[in-house]
Scaffold this active site. Structure first.
Site, PDB file in Angstrom:
ATOM      1  CG  ASP A  13       1.478  -8.506   2.795  1.00 58.63           C
ATOM      2  OD1 ASP A  13       1.591  -7.284   2.634  1.00 58.63           O
ATOM      3  OD2 ASP A  13       2.055  -9.127   3.710  1.00 58.63           O
ATOM      4  CE  LYS A  16      -5.494  -5.227   3.163  1.00 60.52           C
ATOM      5  NZ  LYS A  16      -4.427  -6.254   3.143  1.00 60.52           N
ATOM      6  N   GLY A  40       1.129  -1.521   2.578  1.00 57.47           N
ATOM      7  CA  GLY A  40       1.341  -1.128   1.193  1.00 57.47           C
ATOM      8  C   GLY A  40       0.314  -1.762   0.281  1.00 57.47           C
ATOM      9  CG  HIS A  41      -3.362  -1.075  -0.434  1.00 58.80           C
ATOM     10  ND1 HIS A  41      -4.471  -0.352  -0.061  1.00 58.80           N
ATOM     11  CD2 HIS A  41      -3.285  -2.104   0.436  1.00 58.80           C
ATOM     12  CE1 HIS A  41      -5.036  -0.915   0.986  1.00 58.80           C
ATOM     13  NE2 HIS A  41      -4.330  -1.972   1.307  1.00 58.80           N
ATOM     14  CD  GLN A 222      -1.815  -3.042   8.887  1.00 56.19           C
ATOM     15  OE1 GLN A 222      -2.846  -2.521   9.222  1.00 56.19           O
ATOM     16  NE2 GLN A 222      -0.762  -2.320   8.543  1.00 56.19           N
TER      17      GLN A 222
END
Length: 426
Positions: A13, A16, A40-41, A222
Site C-alpha cells: 500500500d 506503487k 490493489g493499485h 504488496q
C-alpha cells in the site's frame, strides 16, 4: 534495453500504482509478475480515480504492452469484470497479454482461504480471503490449474476433474459445501474462451522486447516486508514481491534487470496482523489515517499507521536489491510539529539494526527514534525540491542518510502532476 522493477519497500500500500502509472508513460511494456487480486493499485489522472486489482497499470495507454506474467495467480472471473469496468469508463483501446503458465484462482480457493483464517482464530494472518494462498499452495502441490489448461476445453475438463476430486475431499473435511463438477466446468470454460485471445507465452514476448531495446517496467504487488521468504513470516503474502523474484516470475534472465525502485511512504502503514514496531495509535494515528486515506483499496479495511521505520526500510533495500527510493504521501505529514524516524531497534536491551527472523523477537523490538521539526506549510502544489519548506527538505535528506539510498521521486498528492522527479533513472 532498459528495465526497471518497482517494489513496495514496506508492508504494501505504498503508492506503487501511482508511480507505475507515472513511469509507464515512458515505457513500452508494463509487467505484473506476481500476486493476484489480493492487491490493489489506485491511479488518479484527469480528475478520475481508478482502482486496479489484477490488470497492469499501463492499461490506460494504448501504446503500452501490458503483461500478466507466469508468477501471477489469476482469477479469470474477477479479471474479466475488471476489464468490463474499465471499458465502461472508456478504456477500450489497450494491449493485454496473459501468460499461459500463470495459475488460475478457482472459487474453492476462496472458500479454503476463509476457512483457514476462521480456524486460526486469534492467530489469523489477516488475508484478503481472495484465495491467493490456497492457489499458490496448489501450484506447489502440483495440482494447480494453469491458464493453458483453462483455455482448452478438453484439457480443462480432465484437469478440473482430477483436481476437484482432491479439493472436494478437502472441503468436505472442513465442513464446506462441495462443488458440482458440471456447474463449475460450464462456468469456467466460458471464462477460458473469453480470455483466450489475450493468452500467449509472455516469456517469449519479453525476450523479443528485450532484443528490441524496449523500456520494460515491472510492477510489484504488496511489499518486501510481506515477502514469503524475507517478510514477517507467517504474516506475509504467498509470493515474493522483491526485485530478485522478477526474473523467475516473468521468465527472463536475471542479467536483464537494470534498476530496482523502492516505493515507500513518508511514514509506515500495515494491514492485517503481525509486528509493527513504530505503530502509533490515538489522535495522531487518526490524523495520518484520514489525511492519507489509509483504507484498503480492495478490502476498505483501516490500515495501521506508524512513524517511518528505517530499520525495516534498510532491510528491504538489502533483500530486494533496491538502489533508488520514491517517497510517497509526503504531504500527509504537513501540520505536525514534530516527526519521528526509527533508525534502530532495542531488543532485550541490545541495539540492533536489522529485522529479526523470529516473530517473537520482532514483537519485542522497541523503536529507537530521532526527532525532527515538522512544517505547517501546504506542500501539495510544490513542483521541485527547492520549493519545499526547509524542514521538509531536511526530512528527505535524513532518510537518504539513514538508508544510504538516493530519493529520486517524491509525491505530494494523488495526481500525476503532484509527482516530482529529482533525477532521470529509467
Amino acid at each position: 534495453m532498459s528495465t526497471l522493477v518497482i517494489v513496495g519497500s514496506q508492508w504494501g500500500d505504498e503508492g506503487k500504482g501511482k508511480i507505475t502509472d507515472y513511469i509507464a508513460q515512458e515505457s513500452n511494456v508494463v509487467v505484473r509478475s506476481q500476486g493476484g487480486n489480493n492487491a490493489g493499485h489506485t491511479i488518479s489522472f484527469d480528475g478520475e480515480k481508478f482502482a486496479l486489482r489484477t490488470i497492469p497499470s499501463g492499461i490506460f495507454n494504448p501504446k503500452i504492452k501490458n503483461v500478466m506474467a507466469n508468477g501471477m495467480v489469476i482469477n479469470p472471473k474477477q479479471m474479466l469484470e475488471e476489464l468490463e469496468g474499465l471499458e465502461q469508463r472508456g478504456i477500450k483501446d489497450y494491449q493485454l497479454f496473459i501468460s499461459n503458465r500463470a495459475h488460475v484462482v478457482m472459487p474453492y480457493h476462496q472458500d479454503l482461504d476463509g476457512a483457514y483464517e476462521q480456524f486460526k482464530g486469534d492467530k489469523k494472518i489477516g488475508t484478503t480471503k481472495r484465495g491467493i494462498g490456497p492457489c499458490y499452495a496448489d501450484k506447489a502441490n502440483r495440482i494447480g490449474i494453469r491458464i493453458c489448461d483453462l483455455i482448452d476445453p478438453i484439457i480443462f475438463k480432465k484437469v478440473l476433474k482430477d483436481t476437484l476430486t482432491i479439493k472436494n475431499m478437502e472441503l468436505k473435511m472442513l465442513g464446506i459445501p462441495e462443488y458440482d463438477f458440471d456447474s463449475l466446468y460450464n462456468e469456467y470454460v466460458e471464462y477460458g474462451k473469453k480470455i483466450k485471445p489475450f493468452v500467449c507465452d509472455t516469456s517469449l514476448l519479453l525476450e523479443e522486447e528485450i532484443e528490441k531495446d524496449s523500456k520494460i517496467l515491472f510492477e510489484g504487488a504488496q511489499g518486501v516486508m510481506l515477502c514469503l521468504d524475507h517478510g514477517t513470516y507467517p504474516y506475509v503474502t504467498s509470493s515474493s514481491p522483491t526485485g530478485a523474484s522478477v526474473p523467475l516470475n516473468a521468465g527472463i534472465a536475471a542479467k536483464n534487470i537494470n534498476n530496482v525502485l523502492g516505493i515507500c511512504k513518508a511514514y509506515t502503514t500495515r494491514v492485517g496482523e503481525g509486528p509493527f514496531p513504530t505503530e502509533i495509535e490515538g489522535e495522531l494515528a487518526g490524523y495520518i489515517r484520514e489525511r492519507g486515506h489509509e483504507y484498503g483499496t480492495v478490502t476498505k479495511r483501516p490500515r495501521r499507521v506508524g512513524y517511518l521505520d528505517c530499520v525495516a526500510l534498510n532491510y528491504a533495500r538489502r533483500v530486494a536489491g533496491i538502489n533508488y527510493l520514491s517517497l510517497m504521501l509526503f504531504d500527509v505529514l504537513s501540520g505536525l510539529d514534530k516527526i519521528k524516524i526509527c533508525y534502530a531497534y532495542s531488543l532485550d536491551g541490545k541495539i540492533i539494526n536489522t529485522v529479526p527472523a523470529s516473530l517473537d523477537e520482532y514483537y519485542r523490538c522497541k523503536p529507537i527514534y530521532l526527532e525532527m521539526d515538522g512544517w505547517n506549510e501546504d506542500i501539495s502544489n510544490v513542483r521541485s525540491f527547492e520549493e519545499l519548506p526547509l524542514n521538509a527538505q531536511k526530512y528527505l535528506r535524513k532518510i537518504e542518510e539513514l538508508t544510504k539510498t538516493e530519493i529520486v521521486i517524491f509525491s505530494v498528492g494523488p495526481d500525476r502532476l503532484q509527482t516530482i522527479k529529482l533525477k532521470e533513472f529509467f
